[in-house]
Design an enzyme around this catalytic site. Structure first.
Site, PDB file in Angstrom:
ATOM      1  NE  ARG A  34     -13.244   3.201  -1.612  1.00  0.00           N
ATOM      2  CZ  ARG A  34     -12.372   4.138  -1.289  1.00  0.00           C
ATOM      3  NH1 ARG A  34     -11.511   4.564  -2.181  1.00  0.00           N
ATOM      4  NH2 ARG A  34     -12.362   4.675  -0.091  1.00  0.00           N
ATOM      5  CG  ASP A  46      -1.881   1.126   1.277  1.00  0.00           C
ATOM      6  OD1 ASP A  46      -2.470   1.451   0.229  1.00  0.00           O
ATOM      7  OD2 ASP A  46      -2.066   1.714   2.362  1.00  0.00           O
ATOM      8  CG  ASP A  60      -1.237   7.729   0.643  1.00  0.00           C
ATOM      9  OD1 ASP A  60      -0.138   8.182   0.310  1.00  0.00           O
ATOM     10  OD2 ASP A  60      -2.279   7.921  -0.013  1.00  0.00           O
TER      11      ASP A  60
END
Length: 175
Positions: free
Chosen positions: A110, A11, A13
């Site tokens: 998402r 990932d 952030d």
């Protein structure tokens, strides 16, 4: 077709950079401790390094997909100075309820849905049994699990140290 390779799905952030909230510019991008070294270690140890990231700031109109891409290109340049690189990055620019067209929509990319990981697995002929994912949120772990990838949650500290530990556990569980 080339032989399947293991991958580290990271990932962005909260794992690679400090999550200052909707990070889209160089001045707001700050590598976490050990991130550059972790990417280089993964490169040197035969892992593809693939960033998988939700970026609802695009849907919300806080920055554009082009600005996101420019920042990711800058990270590649910065990594290259240290002998490291991302093999690819996959982004979900959508949000199911907030933002502006065409990005306000339900999608399969998402996280916690596995679309980004499945796309990368297909694109790179990835050996899922020797791969792993690191995220800072439960949705990252859920997406990886749905894609059949070992996953662990990162809560801070030296990323290189954490990556080495996770890689060792992922390889142990695949044997």
């Amino acid at each position: 077709m080339s032989e399947p390779r293991p991958a580290a799905f990271l990932d962005r952030d909260g794992v690679l950079n400090i999550d200052h909230g909707y990070v889209a510019t160089r001045d707001r991008f700050e590598w976490v401790s050990g991130a550059i070294e972790a990417v280089r270690w993964l490169n040197e140890n035969g892992f593809l390094v693939i960033v998988v990231t939700n970026q609802s700031g695009i849907a919300r109109g806080l920055f554009t997909l082009e600005e996101f891409e420019a920042l990711m290109q800058w990270t590649q340049t910065d990594l290259a100075k240290h002998g490291a690189k991302f093999d690819a990055w996959y982004v979900c620019p959508h949000h199911p309820t907030e933002g502006q067209a065409p990005y306000v929509m339900g999608c399969e990319c998402r996280k916690p849905k596995p679309g980004l990981l499945l796309e990368a697995i297909n694109d790179f002929s990835i050996d899922k049994s020797r791969s792993f994912s690191i995220g800072d949120k439960i949705r990252d772990i859920e997406a990886a699990a749905r894609a059949g990838i070992h996953a662990e949650i990162y809560l801070g500290g030296d990323l290189l140290e954490f990556v080495r530990e996770v890689a060792g556990r992922a390889i142990d569980t695949s044997s």
